[in-house]
Design a protein around this motif. Structure first.
Motif, PDB file in Angstrom:
ATOM      1  N   HIS A 131       0.845  -1.194   0.000  1.00 57.04           N
ATOM      2  CA  HIS A 131       0.000   0.000   0.000  1.00 57.04           C
ATOM      3  C   HIS A 131       0.886   1.252   0.000  1.00 57.04           C
ATOM      4  O   HIS A 131       0.668   2.189  -0.775  1.00 57.04           O
ATOM      5  CB  HIS A 131      -0.903  -0.041   1.241  1.00 57.04           C
ATOM      6  CG  HIS A 131      -1.942   1.029   1.320  1.00 57.04           C
ATOM      7  ND1 HIS A 131      -3.295   0.760   1.216  1.00 57.04           N
ATOM      8  CD2 HIS A 131      -1.851   2.369   1.528  1.00 57.04           C
ATOM      9  CE1 HIS A 131      -3.978   1.892   1.360  1.00 57.04           C
ATOM     10  NE2 HIS A 131      -3.117   2.880   1.558  1.00 57.04           N
ATOM     11  N   GLY A 132       1.903   1.239   0.846  1.00 56.58           N
ATOM     12  CA  GLY A 132       2.807   2.386   0.941  1.00 56.58           C
ATOM     13  C   GLY A 132       3.637   2.585  -0.308  1.00 56.58           C
ATOM     14  O   GLY A 132       3.863   3.716  -0.750  1.00 56.58           O
ATOM     15  N   ARG A 133       4.085   1.496  -0.903  1.00 57.52           N
ATOM     16  CA  ARG A 133       4.875   1.602  -2.123  1.00 57.52           C
ATOM     17  C   ARG A 133       4.038   2.221  -3.249  1.00 57.52           C
ATOM     18  O   ARG A 133       4.512   3.073  -4.001  1.00 57.52           O
ATOM     19  CB  ARG A 133       5.385   0.230  -2.548  1.00 57.52           C
ATOM     20  CG  ARG A 133       6.401   0.299  -3.679  1.00 57.52           C
ATOM     21  CD  ARG A 133       6.832  -1.065  -4.187  1.00 57.52           C
ATOM     22  NE  ARG A 133       7.356  -1.936  -3.144  1.00 57.52           N
ATOM     23  CZ  ARG A 133       8.128  -2.983  -3.390  1.00 57.52           C
ATOM     24  NH1 ARG A 133       8.462  -3.297  -4.637  1.00 57.52           N
ATOM     25  NH2 ARG A 133       8.565  -3.742  -2.405  1.00 57.52           N
ATOM     26  N   TYR A 149       3.363   4.949   7.455  1.00 60.72           N
ATOM     27  CA  TYR A 149       3.598   4.462   8.816  1.00 60.72           C
ATOM     28  C   TYR A 149       3.693   2.938   8.802  1.00 60.72           C
ATOM     29  O   TYR A 149       2.807   2.256   8.280  1.00 60.72           O
ATOM     30  CB  TYR A 149       2.457   4.915   9.736  1.00 60.72           C
ATOM     31  CG  TYR A 149       2.506   6.386  10.055  1.00 60.72           C
ATOM     32  CD1 TYR A 149       2.820   6.842  11.336  1.00 60.72           C
ATOM     33  CD2 TYR A 149       2.272   7.343   9.068  1.00 60.72           C
ATOM     34  CE1 TYR A 149       2.883   8.194  11.634  1.00 60.72           C
ATOM     35  CE2 TYR A 149       2.335   8.700   9.344  1.00 60.72           C
ATOM     36  CZ  TYR A 149       2.642   9.122  10.636  1.00 60.72           C
ATOM     37  OH  TYR A 149       2.718  10.460  10.913  1.00 60.72           O
ATOM     38  N   MET A 150       4.781   2.407   9.391  1.00 55.18           N
ATOM     39  CA  MET A 150       5.012   0.961   9.424  1.00 55.18           C
ATOM     40  C   MET A 150       5.324   0.527  10.849  1.00 55.18           C
ATOM     41  O   MET A 150       6.067   1.223  11.555  1.00 55.18           O
ATOM     42  CB  MET A 150       6.198   0.588   8.534  1.00 55.18           C
ATOM     43  CG  MET A 150       6.126   1.116   7.121  1.00 55.18           C
ATOM     44  SD  MET A 150       7.587   0.659   6.140  1.00 55.18           S
ATOM     45  CE  MET A 150       7.060  -0.946   5.552  1.00 55.18           C
ATOM     46  N   ASN A 151       4.768  -0.618  11.262  1.00 47.14           N
ATOM     47  CA  ASN A 151       5.143  -1.099  12.585  1.00 47.14           C
ATOM     48  C   ASN A 151       6.535  -1.738  12.535  1.00 47.14           C
ATOM     49  O   ASN A 151       7.082  -1.987  11.460  1.00 47.14           O
ATOM     50  CB  ASN A 151       4.076  -2.049  13.158  1.00 47.14           C
ATOM     51  CG  ASN A 151       4.073  -3.411  12.482  1.00 47.14           C
ATOM     52  OD1 ASN A 151       4.656  -3.603  11.428  1.00 47.14           O
ATOM     53  ND2 ASN A 151       3.403  -4.353  13.109  1.00 47.14           N
ATOM     54  N   SER A 164      12.625   4.145  -2.015  1.00 49.87           N
ATOM     55  CA  SER A 164      13.177   4.228  -3.374  1.00 49.87           C
ATOM     56  C   SER A 164      12.237   4.971  -4.319  1.00 49.87           C
ATOM     57  O   SER A 164      12.667   5.485  -5.356  1.00 49.87           O
ATOM     58  CB  SER A 164      13.458   2.824  -3.924  1.00 49.87           C
ATOM     59  OG  SER A 164      12.257   2.141  -4.263  1.00 49.87           O
ATOM     60  N   TYR A 165      10.955   5.059  -3.962  1.00 52.66           N
ATOM     61  CA  TYR A 165       9.992   5.820  -4.753  1.00 52.66           C
ATOM     62  C   TYR A 165       9.757   7.221  -4.186  1.00 52.66           C
ATOM     63  O   TYR A 165       8.860   7.928  -4.648  1.00 52.66           O
ATOM     64  CB  TYR A 165       8.662   5.066  -4.830  1.00 52.66           C
ATOM     65  CG  TYR A 165       8.714   3.871  -5.746  1.00 52.66           C
ATOM     66  CD1 TYR A 165       8.602   4.016  -7.129  1.00 52.66           C
ATOM     67  CD2 TYR A 165       8.890   2.595  -5.242  1.00 52.66           C
ATOM     68  CE1 TYR A 165       8.668   2.923  -7.973  1.00 52.66           C
ATOM     69  CE2 TYR A 165       8.951   1.485  -6.080  1.00 52.66           C
ATOM     70  CZ  TYR A 165       8.840   1.656  -7.442  1.00 52.66           C
ATOM     71  OH  TYR A 165       8.903   0.569  -8.284  1.00 52.66           O
ATOM     72  N   GLY A 166      10.535   7.609  -3.193  1.00 54.88           N
ATOM     73  CA  GLY A 166      10.408   8.942  -2.623  1.00 54.88           C
ATOM     74  C   GLY A 166       9.489   9.032  -1.430  1.00 54.88           C
ATOM     75  O   GLY A 166       9.227  10.136  -0.927  1.00 54.88           O
ATOM     76  N   GLY A 167       8.984   7.907  -0.948  1.00 59.96           N
ATOM     77  CA  GLY A 167       8.115   7.929   0.219  1.00 59.96           C
ATOM     78  C   GLY A 167       8.888   8.180   1.503  1.00 59.96           C
ATOM     79  O   GLY A 167      10.062   7.832   1.613  1.00 59.96           O
ATOM     80  N   GLU A 168       8.221   8.776   2.481  1.00 62.90           N
ATOM     81  CA  GLU A 168       8.809   9.027   3.795  1.00 62.90           C
ATOM     82  C   GLU A 168       8.228   8.010   4.772  1.00 62.90           C
ATOM     83  O   GLU A 168       7.012   7.828   4.820  1.00 62.90           O
ATOM     84  CB  GLU A 168       8.481  10.452   4.247  1.00 62.90           C
ATOM     85  CG  GLU A 168       8.943  11.523   3.257  1.00 62.90           C
ATOM     86  CD  GLU A 168       8.299  12.880   3.523  1.00 62.90           C
ATOM     87  OE1 GLU A 168       8.188  13.265   4.710  1.00 62.90           O
ATOM     88  OE2 GLU A 168       7.886  13.535   2.548  1.00 62.90           O
ATOM     89  N   VAL A 169       9.079   7.333   5.524  1.00 68.09           N
ATOM     90  CA  VAL A 169       8.633   6.245   6.391  1.00 68.09           C
ATOM     91  C   VAL A 169       8.747   6.633   7.860  1.00 68.09           C
ATOM     92  O   VAL A 169       9.774   7.152   8.302  1.00 68.09           O
ATOM     93  CB  VAL A 169       9.447   4.960   6.126  1.00 68.09           C
ATOM     94  CG1 VAL A 169       9.084   3.869   7.130  1.00 68.09           C
ATOM     95  CG2 VAL A 169       9.211   4.473   4.691  1.00 68.09           C
ATOM     96  N   VAL A 170       7.679   6.393   8.600  1.00 71.65           N
ATOM     97  CA  VAL A 170       7.659   6.591  10.048  1.00 71.65           C
ATOM     98  C   VAL A 170       7.465   5.216  10.690  1.00 71.65           C
ATOM     99  O   VAL A 170       6.471   4.533  10.421  1.00 71.65           O
ATOM    100  CB  VAL A 170       6.519   7.533  10.478  1.00 71.65           C
ATOM    101  CG1 VAL A 170       6.480   7.667  11.997  1.00 71.65           C
ATOM    102  CG2 VAL A 170       6.657   8.895   9.814  1.00 71.65           C
TER     103      VAL A 170
END
Length: 400
Positions: A131-133, A149-151, A164-170
């Motif tokens: 979903h995030g990708r 947001y990922m656990n 790698s696609y420019g997403g920001e991960v929390v």
């Protein structure tokens, strides 16, 4: 008794009638036509393959078997761009239109016409990876930010894929549901737009938009397979994809629709329990190899569609998923090798578990005349995890 400890619930509520007004309120061909026109216009669109598996069909004692393979969708590795990305686009267009006081087209966003506005807009979601990708990919195409947001149980490889696609991960310590809670706290504090299977007061249309986009999977399958399938096995999770497939097949074929079988991990089976109860049910937090299907509570509207239209709910243990991944990589007869990710394996695993158990096989009506379609929702979205399970890299399997 079969090889695996599996659970089957044949749905007594399944109504073999024509698609009704209540179902059309959730999903309908008119709204799908808009989604299809939009999604098929994006750069890189082409239908994902329907792979015939005659060797597996003969070994399993069914008339024919096909795999709807979503591992090639837009080069992202899963079916997800058809749903969250489409829903995200709708939110963006609405917010930009509000800001400029006029209409906005998808082409305007792709071309960067309103980049000064969109670059500060944040689309956010909780994710186990796919979903995030898809959202990160869509944010790059439409010129906004994606904060995912990922656990802490989600693999590092899936985090890196999003980045790698420019997403920001929390990262959030705890379960998926605790991650969702943190997402909503931050979204309210920072003004993020949440793109989720669950509706929000700000964007109540998002879950339906995701479902309408996911119906692309079923629509392409119908166009590709020729004579209708008798059975379609679909991974469960939060219910949006299964609901989309159920609704689209039901509206297309009416009372003669295929038997839709929802497949979930035994460790986390909110749709199975919701089917048994006849209403949405929340289950305990759990862990599974099929990580993307670990959901504590399904969305209400997909549950309503499935409880009225799905033929059966099936749960499988992790070993069935592992065996499905390995079996797909080492095919029977002239069947091609298929690279299936851990979450994407559920439908295939459910089919194999069902045909290997005489009672369940009979309950589902699987016989020599059956034409079975299995939806494989992803390829090897984390190559390291895939290699650990299968013992070979995705490239080695695909090139075999």
């Amino acid at each position: 008794m079969g090889k695996y400890d599996i659970q089957l619930f044949v749905n007594p509520q399944a109504e073999y009638r024509e698609y009704g007004d209540g179902e059309r309120e959730i999903l309908n061909q008119e709204a799908f036509a808009e989604a299809k026109e939009e999604i098929s216009s994006w750069p890189g669109y082409e239908p994902t393959p329907l792979i015939e598996l005659q060797g597996l069909a003969e070994e399993s004692g069914v008339g024919g078997m096909w795999c709807k393979y979503e591992g090639t969708r837009f080069g992202i590795g899963s079916f997800k761009p058809t749903g969250p990305t489409y829903a995200m686009l709708g939110v963006l267009k609405k917010e930009v239109a509000k800001a400029i006081g006029g209409e906005v087209s998808s082409a305007d966003l792709v071309e960067g016409k309103y980049a000064e506005i969109t670059r500060d807009m944040v689309m956010a979601a909780a994710t186990s990876g796919n979903h995030g990708r898809a959202m990160a990919w869509g944010a790059g195409m439409f010129g906004c930010r994606a904060v995912l947001y990922m656990n802490d149980g989600v693999s590092k490889g899936r985090e890196e894929a999003i980045k790698s696609y420019g997403g920001e991960v929390v990262r959030v310590e705890g379960t998926y549901d605790e991650t969702v809670e943190q997402l909503h706290v931050d979204a309210e504090a920072h003004g993020y737009s949440v793109i989720s299977d669950q509706s929000t007061p700000e964007h109540p249309q998002v879950p339906r938009a995701i479902m309408q986009g996911y119906a692309m999977v079923a629509d392409e399958l119908i166009e590709q397979i020729g004579a209708p399938p008798t059975h379609v096995f679909v991974p469960g999770g939060g219910g949006i994809l299964t609901g989309a497939c159920c609704g689209h097949l039901w509206e297309r074929y009416g009372r003669e629709r295929p038997r839709l079988v929802v497949v979930e991990p035994t460790a986390s089976c909110c749709l199975y329990e919701s089917g048994r109860a006849g209403r949405p049910v929340k289950v305990e937090s759990a862990a599974s190899v099929m990580d993307g299907l670990v959901v504590e509570e399904a969305s209400a509207e997909p549950v309503a569609l499935l409880n009225a239209g799905a033929f059966a709910f099936l749960t499988v243990p992790d070993q069935a998923a592992v065996d499905a991944m390995r079996g797909a990589a080492d095919p029977l007869g002239a069947d091609p090798a298929v690279v299936i990710g851990d979450t994407g394996s559920a439908g295939w695993a459910g089919f194999l578990a069902a045909v290997g158990d005489g009672e369940i096989r009979a309950a589902l009506g699987l016989d020599g005349d059956s034409r079975v379609a299995v939806v494989v929702t992803e390829g090897a979205t984390d190559p390291a995890v895939y290699r650990e399970i299968v013992g070979r890299t995705p490239e080695e399997v695909a090139g075999a």
